[in-house]
Design an enzyme around this catalytic site. Structure first.
Site, PDB file in Angstrom:
ATOM      1  N   GLU A   1      39.208   4.744  49.440  1.00  0.00           N
ATOM      2  CA  GLU A   1      37.963   5.079  48.756  1.00  0.00           C
ATOM      3  C   GLU A   1      36.881   5.380  49.789  1.00  0.00           C
ATOM      4  O   GLU A   1      36.858   4.780  50.868  1.00  0.00           O
ATOM      5  CB  GLU A   1      37.545   3.895  47.873  1.00  0.00           C
ATOM      6  CG  GLU A   1      36.337   4.143  47.005  1.00  0.00           C
ATOM      7  CD  GLU A   1      36.092   2.970  46.058  1.00  0.00           C
ATOM      8  OE1 GLU A   1      36.512   3.052  44.899  1.00  0.00           O
ATOM      9  OE2 GLU A   1      35.490   1.975  46.499  1.00  0.00           O
TER      10      GLU A   1
ATOM     11  N   GLU B   1      26.138  -5.474  41.711  1.00  0.00           N
ATOM     12  CA  GLU B   1      27.390  -5.212  42.420  1.00  0.00           C
ATOM     13  C   GLU B   1      27.577  -6.167  43.603  1.00  0.00           C
ATOM     14  O   GLU B   1      28.180  -5.814  44.615  1.00  0.00           O
ATOM     15  CB  GLU B   1      27.438  -3.754  42.869  1.00  0.00           C
ATOM     16  CG  GLU B   1      27.456  -2.788  41.701  1.00  0.00           C
ATOM     17  CD  GLU B   1      27.474  -1.332  42.121  1.00  0.00           C
ATOM     18  OE1 GLU B   1      27.845  -1.033  43.272  1.00  0.00           O
ATOM     19  OE2 GLU B   1      27.099  -0.481  41.286  1.00  0.00           O
ATOM     20  N   SER B   2      27.038  -7.378  43.464  1.00  0.00           N
ATOM     21  CA  SER B   2      27.279  -8.390  44.493  1.00  0.00           C
ATOM     22  C   SER B   2      28.774  -8.490  44.752  1.00  0.00           C
ATOM     23  O   SER B   2      29.588  -8.419  43.825  1.00  0.00           O
ATOM     24  CB  SER B   2      26.735  -9.752  44.039  1.00  0.00           C
ATOM     25  OG  SER B   2      25.331  -9.732  43.965  1.00  0.00           O
TER      26      SER B   2
ATOM     27  N   ASP C   1      38.721  -6.074  39.840  1.00  0.00           N
ATOM     28  CA  ASP C   1      37.663  -6.488  40.760  1.00  0.00           C
ATOM     29  C   ASP C   1      36.303  -6.088  40.208  1.00  0.00           C
ATOM     30  O   ASP C   1      36.199  -5.239  39.324  1.00  0.00           O
ATOM     31  CB  ASP C   1      37.881  -5.871  42.148  1.00  0.00           C
ATOM     32  CG  ASP C   1      37.314  -4.474  42.244  1.00  0.00           C
ATOM     33  OD1 ASP C   1      37.709  -3.627  41.416  1.00  0.00           O
ATOM     34  OD2 ASP C   1      36.493  -4.209  43.133  1.00  0.00           O
TER      35      ASP C   1
ATOM     36  N   HIS D   1      30.544   7.946  39.724  1.00  0.00           N
ATOM     37  CA  HIS D   1      31.388   7.023  40.482  1.00  0.00           C
ATOM     38  C   HIS D   1      32.389   6.302  39.577  1.00  0.00           C
ATOM     39  O   HIS D   1      33.548   6.129  39.938  1.00  0.00           O
ATOM     40  CB  HIS D   1      30.504   5.999  41.192  1.00  0.00           C
ATOM     41  CG  HIS D   1      31.257   5.040  42.056  1.00  0.00           C
ATOM     42  ND1 HIS D   1      31.515   5.286  43.386  1.00  0.00           N
ATOM     43  CD2 HIS D   1      31.824   3.845  41.786  1.00  0.00           C
ATOM     44  CE1 HIS D   1      32.206   4.285  43.894  1.00  0.00           C
ATOM     45  NE2 HIS D   1      32.405   3.385  42.943  1.00  0.00           N
TER      46      HIS D   1
ATOM     47  N   HIS E   1      33.001   5.329  51.219  1.00  0.00           N
ATOM     48  CA  HIS E   1      31.759   4.544  51.154  1.00  0.00           C
ATOM     49  C   HIS E   1      30.715   5.258  52.001  1.00  0.00           C
ATOM     50  O   HIS E   1      30.061   4.667  52.869  1.00  0.00           O
ATOM     51  CB  HIS E   1      31.997   3.113  51.644  1.00  0.00           C
ATOM     52  CG  HIS E   1      31.545   2.092  50.649  1.00  0.00           C
ATOM     53  ND1 HIS E   1      30.772   1.005  50.971  1.00  0.00           N
ATOM     54  CD2 HIS E   1      31.755   1.997  49.307  1.00  0.00           C
ATOM     55  CE1 HIS E   1      30.525   0.276  49.885  1.00  0.00           C
ATOM     56  NE2 HIS E   1      31.115   0.862  48.870  1.00  0.00           N
ATOM     57  N   ASN E   2      30.552   6.551  51.727  1.00  0.00           N
ATOM     58  CA  ASN E   2      29.708   7.409  52.562  1.00  0.00           C
ATOM     59  C   ASN E   2      28.221   7.078  52.454  1.00  0.00           C
ATOM     60  O   ASN E   2      27.552   6.831  53.467  1.00  0.00           O
ATOM     61  CB  ASN E   2      29.914   8.883  52.177  1.00  0.00           C
ATOM     62  CG  ASN E   2      31.361   9.309  52.289  1.00  0.00           C
ATOM     63  OD1 ASN E   2      32.163   8.652  52.942  1.00  0.00           O
ATOM     64  ND2 ASN E   2      31.708  10.414  51.646  1.00  0.00           N
TER      65      ASN E   2
END
Length: 464
Positions: free
Chosen positions: A134, A361-362, A317, A73, A136-137
């Site tokens: 992007e 990954e909050s 980000d 990723h 997000h599957n």
């Protein structure tokens, strides 16, 4: 954990030394599985050799950092690796085909492509359009509402990550048939109707709460999407080109702004790079982040003000990989090192280990690089928007990442090693599909058939 492989350090907080130097290949894979690193034996061997050259074993913080940075990723190993196909070797699909096509066209309206969180193209002399799409599957397959909502939140932050103001969202979705037979569902797979309802609601909830409309998109229904839903999230933003800043340097302050850090989303990037199985719901549910669009709206307002006043030198980000990716990638881009003090990171609740803080990954978090003379004003702007902003470190000139927690050094990695995983080698094969010529009986009376078709057409025309 196996005592021989994982050694607890004598600290007041959980910190483990991992005995890579004495580990066999089988044990290297065991370590990767136990820690959720998602690294293969070739990659784990490279890590072992790096620490062998340093004469010490790694900490759990260091291994988790490497695991996130080297994930598919984050690093796109397949696109950047070697692929053998039809007797020739392709060294990087990304450079050979994807990037090369844009380079050959060389359009003068491409302001920034293949470099940042989002691509930027010129709209007119003063403004640029930032675009990010992007998938997000996996998260949406496990938790449809949260997976889709955080997918939208992620691309909005990617657009903010190039200083653009998000103005519109777009989505392309693929689901199994809504009337799919429950008896045919594979074990652990949610019914397409449930997934469909959750994904659509999640997308609408996030964008609507931020006042960012979904202006277009597409939706497909096909049995091929039953096992793994397709959720493409996209965002478009507007950027005054003269306000674009990308010039961080040693001495700049690392500012973390936005939501607090928790255990949600841990190992999200390794989960996104893995295959879904019937155990994904149980094992990977914590890897799906929790969405908070109201927090992101406040964060957005603060960032746009900081942009307009030109107070920061760089921004990114905190998406996949969390602080691990944001700090490391920024340091690499600007040829810097970094010193991070993890105890300064605001937490949702106590008890997080240092490695959990660093790779969490909050959502709704951004990382800014701020010259020291601008720090006070930046913090005031975030405070005025009721956004928590904290100094967590600084960039250095030694090209080394050093992480502390409560005064204890918990990680020290060379940036050059961190961003140079072993190249993958994959074999590609293509087998053309073979189709049989359709066979159907010829009508006994072609004239009668033709007259029926003509009569049908005339009747339809008369109705219209």
């Amino acid at each position: 954990m196996t005592a021989r492989l994982f050694i607890r350090r004598k600290t007041s907080f959980p910190l483990f030394e991992v005995n890579l130097l004495e580990a066999t290949d089988e044990q290297l894979l065991e370590i990767s599985r136990e820690m959720g690193l998602g690294l293969n034996v070739q990659e784990m061997t490279a890590v072992r050799e790096y620490f062998r050259s340093r004469g010490r074993n790694p900490t759990d913080v260091e291994l988790q950092t490497i695991g996130q940075t080297w994930s598919e990723h984050c690093f796109h190993k397949t696109f950047k690796g070697k692929i053998k196909f039809n007797g020739k070797t392709i060294d990087s699909l990304f450079k050979t085909y994807i990037r090369k096509a844009t380079a050959e066209i060389n359009p003068n309206w491409c302001f920034s492509v293949f470099e940042d969180n989002a691509g930027i193209v010129e709209f007119d002399e003063k403004y640029g359009i930032a675009i990010k799409v992007e998938t997000h599957n996996h998260p949406s397959a496990v938790e449809p509402f949260g997976g889709a909502a955080t997918g939208v939140g992620g691309v909005i932050r990617d657009v903010l990550g190039v200083w653009a103001d998000p103005v519109a969202c777009t989505d392309v979705l693929g689901f199994g048939p809504l009337n799919y037979d429950y008896e045919k569902l594979p074990s652990g797979v949610k019914h397409p109707k449930y997934v469909y309802m959750g994904v659509v609601a999640g997308i609408g909830s996030y964008g609507n709460n931020m006042g960012i409309p979904t202006v277009n998109g597409a939706i497909y229904f096909d049995e091929s999407y039953v096992g793994n839903v397709v959720v493409y999230c996209g965002c478009v933003g507007l950027l005054p080109l003269e306000k674009f800043r990308r010039n961080a340097k040693p001495g700049d302050i690392i500012v973390l702004a936005g939501g607090k850090t928790g255990r949600d989303g841990i190992h999200g990037v390794t989960f996104a790079s893995a295959e879904l199985t019937e155990k994904s719901e149980e094992v990977s549910r914590p890897a799906v982040q929790i969405a908070n669009p109201i927090e992101e709206e406040k964060l957005k307002r603060g960032i746009i003000k900081i942009r307009d006043l030109e107070l920061a030198s760089a921004i990114t980000d905190l998406g996949g990989g969390g602080l691990s990716s944001a700090v490391g990638e920024t340091a690499k881009r600007f040829n810097c090192g970094a010193v991070v003090e993890l105890e300064k990171v605001p937490l949702k609740y106590p008890g997080l280990a240092p490695w959990e803080i660093y790779i969490s990954e909050s959502q709704e978090r951004m990382l800014l690089s701020v010259p020291p003379e601008n720090l006070k004003r930046v913090l005031e702007i975030f405070e005025g928007e009721d956004v928590e902003a904290t100094v967590i470190g600084r960039y250095t000139d030694d090209k080394i990442l050093i992480i502390y927690y409560q005064g204890e050094k918990v990680a020290e990695l060379e940036i050059s090693f961190l961003f140079k995983p072993p190249k993958t080698l994959k074999i590609a094969k293509y087998k053309p599909a073979e189709f049989e010529e359709p066979s159907f009986p010829e009508p006994s009376d072609l004239t009668e058939t033709l007259l029926k078709l003509m009569a049908s057409s005339i009747a339809e025309a008369a109705i219209q």
